[in-house]
Design a protein around this motif. Structure first.
Motif, mmCIF file in Angstrom:
data_model
loop_
_atom_site.group_PDB
_atom_site.id
_atom_site.type_symbol
_atom_site.label_atom_id
_atom_site.label_comp_id
_atom_site.label_asym_id
_atom_site.label_seq_id
_atom_site.Cartn_x
_atom_site.Cartn_y
_atom_site.Cartn_z
ATOM 1 N N LEU A 8 37.438 54.180 42.078
ATOM 2 C CA LEU A 8 36.065 54.835 40.515
ATOM 3 C C LEU A 8 36.476 55.976 39.855
ATOM 4 O O LEU A 8 35.433 55.815 39.478
ATOM 5 C CB LEU A 8 34.807 54.594 41.883
ATOM 6 N N GLN A 9 36.476 57.370 41.006
ATOM 7 C CA GLN A 9 35.984 58.594 40.439
ATOM 8 C C GLN A 9 37.026 58.505 39.157
ATOM 9 O O GLN A 9 37.129 59.388 37.900
ATOM 10 C CB GLN A 9 36.521 59.524 41.350
ATOM 11 N N LEU A 10 38.733 58.165 39.715
ATOM 12 C CA LEU A 10 39.665 58.483 38.716
ATOM 13 C C LEU A 10 40.126 56.939 37.814
ATOM 14 O O LEU A 10 40.443 57.111 36.437
ATOM 15 C CB LEU A 10 40.889 57.596 39.479
ATOM 16 N N LEU A 11 38.818 56.136 37.639
ATOM 17 C CA LEU A 11 38.384 55.338 36.692
ATOM 18 C C LEU A 11 37.464 56.176 35.419
ATOM 19 O O LEU A 11 37.101 56.109 34.370
ATOM 20 C CB LEU A 11 38.230 53.587 37.012
ATOM 21 N N ASP A 12 37.703 57.742 35.398
ATOM 22 C CA ASP A 12 36.095 58.202 34.963
ATOM 23 C C ASP A 12 36.607 57.379 33.443
ATOM 24 O O ASP A 12 37.805 58.717 32.663
ATOM 25 C CB ASP A 12 36.103 59.531 35.377
ATOM 26 N N PRO A 13 35.982 57.260 32.436
ATOM 27 C CA PRO A 13 37.024 57.170 31.422
ATOM 28 C C PRO A 13 37.008 58.109 30.063
ATOM 29 O O PRO A 13 37.917 58.392 29.615
ATOM 30 C CB PRO A 13 35.488 56.549 30.306
ATOM 31 N N GLU A 14 35.855 59.800 30.687
ATOM 32 C CA GLU A 14 36.216 60.623 30.253
ATOM 33 C C GLU A 14 37.124 61.905 30.545
ATOM 34 O O GLU A 14 36.984 62.871 29.826
ATOM 35 C CB GLU A 14 34.604 61.838 30.119
#
Length: 568
Positions: free
Chosen positions: A493-499
């Motif tokens: 989920l962290q790796l999916l951070d759009p920023e």
């Protein structure tokens, strides 16, 4: 007594004077601008004779009258030629046709002198009186000096006795080894290669060896490869492999290895029995690694031709290279493994033969962590294993039965960087072969290792890790095992951070989470994570897979709530 010594010195002085006149005439010929082709031919003959007379100086002639006669006759011809040369330089000849005729006549006379000198050597009149030392031009010498030196050596090869031939070949080998400009000189003097090639069939193995060594060096230069082929070198090189001494065989194999880099020459090697000779060398139990290495190198080049691969297999190559894969010599091991790999390319029948001959087990022994093999050898074996086995489910099953996955994870955890990356690539490819392979990778602990690579600095490594994981979590027991560790879901989920910079393939990361929603614990852990907002942001940005995941999670939450109310 004093008179005899004086007479002997006088005769020696006559020989020396003839050599000096020849050298002077050669120098003069370079300044002639007319009848260039004829003078080039005459100059080559002068250089041959000059080298031959220098060789006579280094021999004990026993004051033979035959030599005296040759020197006197040669001096007459040199004087005539000198007059023609001077007239060509000064353009003082009466007519072109007449001068051309005169040059043809003088050329024929030099041919006769060369033939006579050869007859003298063949008759054994001359013997080497002391060690022959040929003075090589200093480094940086002009091209003409180098050409003259090469021509001198070749003359000694042509007319000298066995010892003189051997020393001339040795000196030529030293020259081409230390300065590649001598290789250029050989390429320019085309007949030199023909002379050397003829020595490959000498009944004396030392002369065969010397010739093969020279050829092995010059074959490494593109300017000479076609010259060697044109001189018909392949057939005698193969004969050296069959009957030469070991250093000669080694030099011959190295030469053929360079020549067969061009697959067009592979057929010629095979046509002259080269494949059989090379396989015989590789199968000898007491053969040195220094010879087996280049022999394998030639065969490896020949495997580029499909018919050659089949012929090698029929001739027992698989059994031979399976045994050599256990060699203690790194070069032999690597070459034999590459040969096993190449010989099976695109051929199911040969691949089955490799399995029956124990080739796969031999490769697996190479990659055992306790084996003393180098990292380079292990890399070669790993590549061969994936090339041979991954296209067949039955062969993948054999690998799984022989602890291949355990070896793979060892290198993923403990190998050098190059081996580690290769192990990762192979794990990714293995995970796509069968469900059994996915289960075996999961049971061995691969998912924990792959998760570590999701945050790697290397984009390629991150991509491979997420690709393998996305396939492995499709298996229920792997999915359950993956979801048990809360950190796994949190990291995805962290790796999916759009920023943030994309840390992996977003589509595959989302597919991993979608697979996890098929279990209650997986859905719960995703929904309760503080990083779920990253997926929600992507959904708001109209990322289709993110919207699909949010919809799935929302539907499941609603169903849970509904079930709670119903049971109230």
């Amino acid at each position: 007594m004093g008179g005899e010594v004086e007479e002997q010195e006088k005769r020696h002085s006559s020989l020396r004077q003839t050599i000096e006149f020849l050298s002077s005439l050669i120098s003069l010929s370079h300044s002639i601008k007319v009848f260039a082709a004829k003078w080039q031919s005459i100059r080559s003959k002068l250089e041959d004779l000059n080298g031959g007379l220098i060789a006579v100086e280094n021999c004990d002639s026993d004051d033979n009258p035959v030599i005296r006669e040759l020197v006197l006759n040669l001096m007459v011809t040199i004087t005539e030629c000198y007059d023609l040369a001077r007239r060509c330089v000064d353009f003082s000849y009466s007519g072109k046709l007449l001068m051309q005729s005169d040059l043809d006549v003088i050329s024929s006379k030099f041919d006769a002198h060369s033939k006579r000198l050869s007859e003298i050597y063949d008759a054994g009149i001359l013997t080497v009186g002391f060690a022959l030392v040929v003075s090589r031009p200093n480094f940086g010498a002009c091209r003409e000096d180098m050409r003259f030196y090469v021509r001198d050596l070749v003359t000694r090869m042509k007319i000298g006795d066995s010892e003189m031939k051997r020393q001339a070949l040795m000196n030529l080998h030293l020259a081409v080894t230390e300065d590649e400009k001598y290789v250029n000189a050989i390429a320019e003097l085309g007949d030199v290669v023909n002379v050397i090639a003829n020595f490959l069939d000498s009944p004396e193995t030392e002369i065969q060896e010397g010739s093969a060594k020279v050829m092995s060096v010059i074959a490494g230069f593109d300017s000479c490869k076609n010259v060697l082929i044109g001189a018909g070198a392949i057939a005698p090189l193969v004969r050296v492999l069959e009957s030469g001494n070991e250093p000669g065989k080694e030099a011959s194999a190295r030469c053929l290895m360079k020549l067969t880099e061009n697959s067009d020459n592979a057929w010629s090697v095979s046509a002259h029995g080269g494949v059989t000779a090379l396989l015989k060398i590789c199968s000898l139990p007491d053969c040195r690694a220094e010879l087996i290495g280049p022999a394998c190198g030639v065969l490896k080049n020949l495997t580029g031709v499909e018919e050659m691969r089949r012929f090698m297999a029929e001739e027992g190559a698989i059994s031979t290279f399976t045994k050599l894969a256990r060699s203690k010599d790194e070069t032999v091991q690597i070459n034999s493994i590459e040969l096993l790999n190449n010989i099976t390319f695109g051929d199911e029948v040969i691949r089955e033969m490799v399995v029956k001959e124990g080739g796969i087990r031999a490769l697996l022994r190479v990659i055992e962590p306790r084996s003393p093999c180098s990292s380079k050898t292990r890399e070669t074996a790993l590549r061969a294993i994936q090339n041979m086995c991954f296209a067949s489910n039955s062969l993948v099953g054999i690998l799984l039965n022989y602890s291949f996955v355990d070896h793979l994870i060892f290198f993923l955890r403990n190998g050098e960087v190059s081996v580690q990356e290769l192990a990762l690539k192979i794990a990714v490819r293995l995970s796509g072969t069968s469900e059994e392979a996915k289960k075996a990778l999961g049971d061995a602990g691969f998912m924990q290792e792959l998760v570590k690579f999701l945050d790697s600095k290397s984009f390629e490594v991150r991509e491979m890790a997420v690709e393998a994981l996305s396939g492995m979590v499709l298996v229920p027991r792997n999915r359950k095992r993956f979801a048990q560790d809360d950190r796994n879901i949190g990291l995805i989920l962290q790796l999916l951070d759009p920023e943030k910079e994309n840390s992996g393939n977003r589509k595959l990361l989302l597919s991993i989470l979608m697979s996890l929603t098929s279990s209650h614990s997986g859905r719960r852990k995703i929904s309760s994570s503080g990083h779920l907002k990253n997926v929600e942001k992507l959904a708001e940005a109209e990322v289709y897979d993110a919207k699909k995941l949010v919809r799935k999670l929302s539907t499941n939450r609603f169903r849970s709530m509904f079930r709670g109310i119903w049971h109230f």
